[in-house]
Scaffold this motif. Structure first.
Motif, mmCIF file in Angstrom:
data_model
loop_
_atom_site.group_PDB
_atom_site.id
_atom_site.type_symbol
_atom_site.label_atom_id
_atom_site.label_comp_id
_atom_site.label_asym_id
_atom_site.label_seq_id
_atom_site.Cartn_x
_atom_site.Cartn_y
_atom_site.Cartn_z
ATOM 1 N N ALA A 198 0.084 13.972 -3.539
ATOM 2 C CA ALA A 198 0.410 12.735 -2.833
ATOM 3 C C ALA A 198 -0.735 12.307 -1.916
ATOM 4 N N ALA A 199 -1.373 13.280 -1.254
ATOM 5 C CA ALA A 199 -2.469 12.974 -0.337
ATOM 6 C C ALA A 199 -3.664 12.390 -1.088
ATOM 7 N N ALA A 200 -3.967 12.967 -2.262
ATOM 8 C CA ALA A 200 -5.084 12.463 -3.059
ATOM 9 C C ALA A 200 -4.781 11.068 -3.602
ATOM 10 N N GLU A 201 -3.524 10.850 -3.990
ATOM 11 C CA GLU A 201 -3.125 9.539 -4.496
ATOM 12 C C GLU A 201 -3.251 8.479 -3.409
ATOM 13 N N GLN A 202 -2.808 8.824 -2.198
ATOM 14 C CA GLN A 202 -2.910 7.893 -1.077
ATOM 15 C C GLN A 202 -4.372 7.637 -0.729
ATOM 16 N N ALA A 203 -5.183 8.696 -0.775
ATOM 17 C CA ALA A 203 -6.616 8.551 -0.479
ATOM 18 C C ALA A 203 -7.287 7.645 -1.496
ATOM 19 N N ALA A 204 -6.848 7.738 -2.761
ATOM 20 C CA ALA A 204 -7.413 6.877 -3.805
ATOM 21 C C ALA A 204 -7.070 5.416 -3.530
ATOM 22 N N ARG A 205 -5.821 5.175 -3.121
ATOM 23 C CA ARG A 205 -5.410 3.796 -2.806
ATOM 24 C C ARG A 205 -6.194 3.246 -1.629
ATOM 25 N N THR A 206 -6.369 4.088 -0.613
ATOM 26 C CA THR A 206 -7.107 3.675 0.581
ATOM 27 C C THR A 206 -8.559 3.351 0.241
ATOM 28 N N ALA A 207 -9.162 4.183 -0.592
ATOM 29 C CA ALA A 207 -10.548 3.955 -0.999
ATOM 30 C C ALA A 207 -10.679 2.661 -1.804
ATOM 31 N N ALA A 208 -9.682 2.394 -2.653
ATOM 32 C CA ALA A 208 -9.710 1.187 -3.472
ATOM 33 C C ALA A 208 -9.579 -0.066 -2.597
ATOM 34 N N GLU A 209 -8.707 0.008 -1.601
ATOM 35 C CA GLU A 209 -8.501 -1.132 -0.700
ATOM 36 C C GLU A 209 -9.743 -1.406 0.150
ATOM 37 N N ALA A 210 -10.479 -0.314 0.468
ATOM 38 C CA ALA A 210 -11.684 -0.454 1.279
ATOM 39 C C ALA A 210 -12.845 -1.034 0.476
ATOM 40 N N GLY A 211 -12.655 -1.054 -0.858
ATOM 41 C CA GLY A 211 -13.666 -1.621 -1.736
ATOM 42 C C GLY A 211 -14.754 -0.638 -2.070
#
Length: 211
Positions: A198-211
């Protein structure tokens, strides 16, 4: 399943400090690969013998693997149990490779000895250099579950969805190690694995949103 599956051989570099479970994590990853019929080779290097010394572990698996050594610029995934160590080994990643990084700070002896300056912002510096980084505090997650030693399982959970085989295969290999332990120990590791995913999935979303 990650893009690593497009290649004949998957190269994973696991780095951290002594006592974090770097070598154990690599062994479990190798067991999961072997369970699916892959040829697997691994090697470990402990920079210092005492607990807390820097540790790196190479794992290569595929149809046929001749050498365990990952050459610079060819690692598919860099699993960093410690942020500064992950940054120190970033040159090993291939173009488009992924860093999964624990941001829980544990200063390695190379810093205390003055051989290496601890970076102010390992995640930011690596991203500024064009490296794809998914970061999360695995140490804090483990502590919330009641045992810092669960950090190893949290990190394995984080890499589970970035391997060329199902996450459930890796989870089974982890839980098998605790088969003779109390039920609560098995359940805690199951929770730690899920929390890492779950932490890696959330980190992936955060990285994607940051561009």
């Amino acid at each position: 399943m990650s893009e690593a599956g497009r290649f004949d051989t998957t190269n994973i570099l696991v780095v951290g400090t002594g006592g974090q479970g770097v070598m154990t994590a690599t062994e479990i990853l190798a067991e999961a690969a072997i369970a699916l019929g892959h040829d697997a080779k691994k090697t470990e290097v402990a920079g210092m013998a005492q607990r807390g010394g820097v540790v790196s572990s190479h794992l290569r698996f595929g149809a046929k693997v001749l050498s365990p050594q990952i050459t610079p610029g060819s690692a598919d995934v860099l699993l960093g149990f410690e942020a500064a160590e992950a940054m120190r080994w970033r040159h090993m990643l291939r173009a488009g490779g992924l860093v999964l990084m624990n941001t829980g700070r544990l200063v390695p002896p190379v810093v205390e000895l003055g051989l290496y300056d601890y970076p102010d912002d390992p995640v930011g510096q690596m991203r500024a250099a064009g490296t794809r980084v998914f970061s999360f505090d695995a140490s804090a997650i483990a502590q919330e579950l009641g045992d810092i030693r669960l950090g190893n399982t949290v990190m394995l959970g984080a890499i589970a969805d970035h391997l060329p085989f199902p996450a459930e295969v890796l989870e089974r290999c982890i839980l098998k190690r605790f088969a003779r332990k109390k039920a609560e120990v098995i359940e805690l590791n199951r929770q730690a694995f899920a929390a890492g995913r779950a932490a890696a999935e959330q980190a992936a979303r955060t990285a994607a949103e940051a561009g």
